[in-house]
Motif scaffolding. Structure first.
Motif, PDB file in Angstrom:
ATOM      1  N   THR A   1      33.336  44.817  41.978  1.00 30.80           N
ATOM      2  CA  THR A   1      32.837  43.638  42.691  1.00 30.80           C
ATOM      3  C   THR A   1      32.317  42.560  41.742  1.00 30.80           C
ATOM      4  OG1 THR A   1      31.332  42.860  44.411  1.00 30.80           O
ATOM      5  CG2 THR A   1      30.504  44.618  42.996  1.00 30.80           C
ATOM      6  N   THR A   2      32.334  41.310  42.259  1.00 25.64           N
ATOM      7  CA  THR A   2      31.649  40.210  41.565  1.00 25.64           C
ATOM      8  C   THR A   2      30.668  39.548  42.540  1.00 25.64           C
ATOM      9  OG1 THR A   2      33.435  38.679  42.171  1.00 25.64           O
ATOM     10  CG2 THR A   2      33.633  39.753  40.049  1.00 25.64           C
ATOM     11  N   GLY A   3      30.295  40.249  43.599  1.00 25.77           N
ATOM     12  CA  GLY A   3      29.468  39.654  44.661  1.00 25.77           C
ATOM     13  C   GLY A   3      30.384  39.011  45.682  1.00 25.77           C
ATOM     14  N   GLU A   4      30.925  37.863  45.353  1.00 24.32           N
ATOM     15  CA  GLU A   4      32.068  37.262  46.031  1.00 24.32           C
ATOM     16  C   GLU A   4      33.055  36.955  44.915  1.00 24.32           C
ATOM     17  OE1 GLU A   4      32.475  36.812  49.249  1.00 24.32           O
ATOM     18  OE2 GLU A   4      30.434  36.935  50.036  1.00 24.32           O
ATOM     19  N   GLY A   5      34.336  37.097  45.162  1.00 20.96           N
ATOM     20  CA  GLY A   5      35.294  36.771  44.105  1.00 20.96           C
ATOM     21  C   GLY A   5      36.683  37.256  44.433  1.00 20.96           C
ATOM     22  N   GLY A   6      37.640  36.746  43.702  1.00 18.99           N
ATOM     23  CA  GLY A   6      39.031  37.159  43.893  1.00 18.99           C
ATOM     24  C   GLY A   6      39.831  36.847  42.649  1.00 18.99           C
ATOM     25  N   MET A   7      41.081  37.320  42.629  1.00 19.44           N
ATOM     26  CA  MET A   7      41.956  37.054  41.477  1.00 19.44           C
ATOM     27  C   MET A   7      43.393  36.990  41.973  1.00 19.44           C
ATOM     28  SD  MET A   7      41.735  37.105  37.867  1.00 19.44           S
ATOM     29  CE  MET A   7      40.589  38.334  37.271  1.00 19.44           C
TER      30      MET A   7
ATOM     31  N   SER B   1      40.548  41.083  45.854  1.00 22.69           N
ATOM     32  CA  SER B   1      39.214  40.639  46.279  1.00 22.69           C
ATOM     33  C   SER B   1      38.180  41.429  45.477  1.00 22.69           C
ATOM     34  CB  SER B   1      39.013  40.932  47.769  1.00 22.69           C
ATOM     35  OG  SER B   1      37.637  40.919  48.105  1.00 22.69           O
ATOM     36  N   PHE B   2      37.042  40.796  45.220  1.00 21.25           N
ATOM     37  CA  PHE B   2      35.937  41.507  44.541  1.00 21.25           C
ATOM     38  C   PHE B   2      34.670  41.486  45.399  1.00 21.25           C
ATOM     39  CE2 PHE B   2      38.482  39.655  40.951  1.00 21.25           C
ATOM     40  CZ  PHE B   2      39.076  40.845  40.556  1.00 21.25           C
ATOM     41  N   TYR B   3      34.855  41.501  46.719  1.00 22.13           N
ATOM     42  CA  TYR B   3      33.708  41.613  47.633  1.00 22.13           C
ATOM     43  C   TYR B   3      33.006  42.956  47.338  1.00 22.13           C
ATOM     44  CZ  TYR B   3      31.007  41.292  51.884  1.00 22.13           C
ATOM     45  OH  TYR B   3      29.956  41.211  52.754  1.00 22.13           O
ATOM     46  N   PRO B   4      31.685  43.057  47.596  1.00 24.42           N
ATOM     47  CA  PRO B   4      30.966  44.278  47.170  1.00 24.42           C
ATOM     48  C   PRO B   4      31.451  45.603  47.748  1.00 24.42           C
ATOM     49  CG  PRO B   4      29.431  42.519  47.619  1.00 24.42           C
ATOM     50  CD  PRO B   4      30.770  42.016  48.070  1.00 24.42           C
ATOM     51  N   ASN B   5      32.264  45.565  48.801  1.00 20.25           N
ATOM     52  CA  ASN B   5      32.787  46.851  49.285  1.00 20.25           C
ATOM     53  C   ASN B   5      34.044  47.286  48.533  1.00 20.25           C
ATOM     54  OD1 ASN B   5      34.682  45.117  50.362  1.00 20.25           O
ATOM     55  ND2 ASN B   5      34.259  45.590  52.493  1.00 20.25           N
ATOM     56  N   LYS B   6      34.484  46.511  47.542  1.00 19.78           N
ATOM     57  CA  LYS B   6      35.698  46.873  46.808  1.00 19.78           C
ATOM     58  C   LYS B   6      35.362  47.810  45.641  1.00 19.78           C
ATOM     59  CE  LYS B   6      38.203  44.330  49.497  1.00 19.78           C
ATOM     60  NZ  LYS B   6      37.195  43.680  50.354  1.00 19.78           N
ATOM     61  N   HIS B   7      36.403  48.415  45.039  1.00 20.19           N
ATOM     62  CA  HIS B   7      36.139  49.356  43.940  1.00 20.19           C
ATOM     63  C   HIS B   7      35.409  48.680  42.797  1.00 20.19           C
ATOM     64  CE1 HIS B   7      38.828  51.988  46.130  1.00 20.19           C
ATOM     65  NE2 HIS B   7      38.550  52.955  45.302  1.00 20.19           N
TER      66      HIS B   7
ATOM     67  N   ARG C   1      36.862  27.854  42.422  1.00 17.27           N
ATOM     68  CA  ARG C   1      36.583  28.404  41.090  1.00 17.27           C
ATOM     69  C   ARG C   1      35.588  29.574  41.152  1.00 17.27           C
ATOM     70  NH1 ARG C   1      36.095  22.542  40.208  1.00 17.27           N
ATOM     71  NH2 ARG C   1      33.850  22.819  40.377  1.00 17.27           N
ATOM     72  N   MET C   2      35.742  30.502  40.211  1.00 15.06           N
ATOM     73  CA  MET C   2      34.771  31.593  40.062  1.00 15.06           C
ATOM     74  C   MET C   2      33.758  31.180  38.998  1.00 15.06           C
ATOM     75  SD  MET C   2      35.343  35.516  38.730  1.00 15.06           S
ATOM     76  CE  MET C   2      35.843  36.251  40.266  1.00 15.06           C
ATOM     77  N   SER C   3      32.481  31.505  39.206  1.00 17.92           N
ATOM     78  CA  SER C   3      31.459  31.131  38.221  1.00 17.92           C
ATOM     79  C   SER C   3      31.385  32.161  37.092  1.00 17.92           C
ATOM     80  CB  SER C   3      30.084  31.008  38.897  1.00 17.92           C
ATOM     81  OG  SER C   3      29.555  32.298  39.113  1.00 17.92           O
ATOM     82  N   ASN C   4      30.795  31.724  35.979  1.00 16.98           N
ATOM     83  CA  ASN C   4      30.616  32.639  34.836  1.00 16.98           C
ATOM     84  C   ASN C   4      29.712  33.821  35.216  1.00 16.98           C
ATOM     85  OD1 ASN C   4      31.472  32.861  32.057  1.00 16.98           O
ATOM     86  ND2 ASN C   4      29.325  32.640  31.463  1.00 16.98           N
ATOM     87  N   LEU C   5      28.763  33.576  36.122  1.00 15.94           N
ATOM     88  CA  LEU C   5      27.865  34.648  36.573  1.00 15.94           C
ATOM     89  C   LEU C   5      28.657  35.744  37.289  1.00 15.94           C
ATOM     90  CD1 LEU C   5      25.170  32.281  38.113  1.00 15.94           C
ATOM     91  CD2 LEU C   5      24.786  33.737  36.125  1.00 15.94           C
ATOM     92  N   GLN C   6      29.577  35.308  38.158  1.00 13.85           N
ATOM     93  CA  GLN C   6      30.396  36.292  38.883  1.00 13.85           C
ATOM     94  C   GLN C   6      31.308  37.046  37.914  1.00 13.85           C
ATOM     95  OE1 GLN C   6      31.879  33.065  41.379  1.00 13.85           O
ATOM     96  NE2 GLN C   6      31.352  34.252  43.185  1.00 13.85           N
ATOM     97  N   ALA C   7      31.912  36.312  36.980  1.00  7.44           N
ATOM     98  CA  ALA C   7      32.831  36.957  36.027  1.00  7.44           C
ATOM     99  C   ALA C   7      32.078  37.937  35.130  1.00  7.44           C
ATOM    100  CB  ALA C   7      33.548  35.899  35.200  1.00  7.44           C
ATOM    101  N   ALA C   8      30.813  37.625  34.813  1.00  7.14           N
ATOM    102  CA  ALA C   8      29.993  38.528  33.989  1.00  7.14           C
ATOM    103  C   ALA C   8      29.845  39.874  34.694  1.00  7.14           C
ATOM    104  CB  ALA C   8      28.619  37.904  33.741  1.00  7.14           C
ATOM    105  N   VAL C   9      29.559  39.820  35.995  1.00  8.43           N
ATOM    106  CA  VAL C   9      29.425  41.059  36.770  1.00  8.43           C
ATOM    107  C   VAL C   9      30.785  41.770  36.830  1.00  8.43           C
ATOM    108  CG1 VAL C   9      28.871  42.012  39.058  1.00  8.43           C
ATOM    109  CG2 VAL C   9      27.477  40.162  38.119  1.00  8.43           C
TER     110      VAL C   9
END
Ligand SMILES: Cc1ncc(COP(=O)(O)O)c(C=O)c1O
Length: 369
Positions: free
Chosen positions: A184-190, A176-182, A226-234
């Motif tokens: 983050t992408t805002g919201e996101g996962g892999m 997960s890439f939620y902002p409390n993770k080490h 899908r993850m957006s390019n904006l999230q992946a940029a972060v």
């Protein structure tokens, strides 16, 4: 108020985001998504990375990719987030629970063997709060019984088990890439895996199972995860700083342990086990049995002093959503029941300062008196 979490976004996040805006690439078709997938999966030593919209979506997709269906059993921890169990139940599968280890707060792996039946399809190992699950027994049991391992590494960026990166240990693993993770992408996962077939299934499921030949003709139901390019940029900018962030979290964890050392009645996280050093995703505290009040009371008192807190997870077998259907009727898991009522965590975000940590310790010491 000292917030429970605040991320650090002072690297290349702004620069990469500006690149998205200036080039017009903001959707999931943009180039940062693939770059993020490649660099992240390489970092955890996997062949494939499939970026998705959050860590829950990553788990749902992984369970669906393994074709968990009616009557299939998946063994997982009782003390975890609801995200782990959702798709198993929706698909008509049967979640089978194990209790929690009282010292690491992870699933008690010694209880897994007794829960394996001919219907078991997978074991879901969920690493929580900073230490990984003891994976060798899990992997051995999975191999002996021909079942798959789903590794939920949502909280484990930068952690390893006996030197192997978390995320490299399951047949399929999720983050997960939620902002409390080490990171983050805002919201996101892999989702990460070495299995070409599972990777292709996940790519298809995340993208509505569109077909390459006949786009709008579907052989299976998927999701738009899908993850957006904006999230992946972060995410890419954050990934550049992962080692620094893990080192910082470890320093913070050690400092909290020093600051809390004299406070009576509390159990603190283990600094290490024989297989890993804690990365303190969050800094958990558990009230010992002699303390005459529960975690909720301590959190209420800390809140009154301007300190943010969160309770530990609530056990799956005690979730009202499952009670109606009789799932887990009559089952008890005493360790997770106790941890859920007596465990909580204190402000643990990367932006936390030394003086804020001292304030947290002072407040905790006052409310425990
Ligand atoms: C262990 C674990 N798994 C899954 C998730 C779900 O991730 P998300 O919030 O990105 O959906 C979380 C979220 O915190 C988690 O801690």
């Amino acid at each position: 108020m000292i917030p429970i979490n605040e991320p650090l976004l002072k690297g290349n996040e702004k620069k990469y985001l500006m690149e998205c805006i200036e080039t017009g690439w903001i959707s999931s078709e943009g180039p940062f998504v693939q770059q993020f997938e490649e660099i992240f999966s390489a970092r955890v030593a996997r062949n494939h990375g499939i970026a998705v919209s959050n860590g829950t979506a990553a788990l749902d997709t992984a369970v669906a990719a393994l074709d968990i269906g009616p009557g299939d059993e998946v063994i997982l921890p009782d003390l975890t987030i609801i995200s782990c169990i959702g798709q198993i139940v929706r698909a008509g599968g049967k979640p089978v629970l194990v209790d929690t280890d009282p010292t690491t707060w992870n699933m008690n792996v010694s209880q897994i063997a007794a829960k394996i039946t001919p219907r078991t399809r997978a074991i879901m190992a969920v690493h929580i709060y900073g230490l990984p699950v003891d994976m060798d027994p899990v992997l051995d049991m999975a191999e002996q019984n021909g079942v798959k391992v789903i590794e939920d590494a949502a909280e484990m960026h930068g952690q390893s088990y006996k030197g192997q990166p978390c995320g490299s240990l399951g047949d399929i693993s999720t983050f997960s890439f939620y902002p409390n993770k080490h990171i983050t992408t805002g919201e996101g996962g892999m989702i990460v895996t070495d299995d070409d077939h599972l990777a292709a299934e996940c790519r298809s499921l995340r993208n509505l199972c569109f077909q390459s030949e006949k786009r709008f003709v579907h052989k299976r139901l998927g999701w738009n995860f899908r993850m957006s390019n904006l999230q992946a940029a972060v995410g890419l900018a954050q990934l550049e700083r992962l080692d620094e962030f893990v080192a910082r979290k470890r320093r913070m964890g050690r400092r909290y342990t020093e600051l809390f050392a004299g406070i009576p009645g509390i159990q603190l996280p283990l600094a290490q086990t024989e297989y890993a050093e804690n990365i303190y995703w969050v800094y958990g505290v558990v009230l010992k049995d002699e303390v005459p009040f529960d975690g909720e009371e301590v959190m209420r008192r800390l809140h009154a002093k301007g300190i943010g807190t969160r309770p530990f997870f609530w056990p799956m077998h005690e979730q009202p959503v499952f009670r109606e259907s009789g799932l887990f009727a009559g089952e008890t898991y005493p360790v997770s029941e106790r941890l859920a009522r007596r465990g909580f965590y204190v402000p643990s975000g990367l932006a936390l300062t030394n003086s804020q940590m001292e304030q947290v310790a002072e407040a905790l010491s006052q409310v425990m008196r």
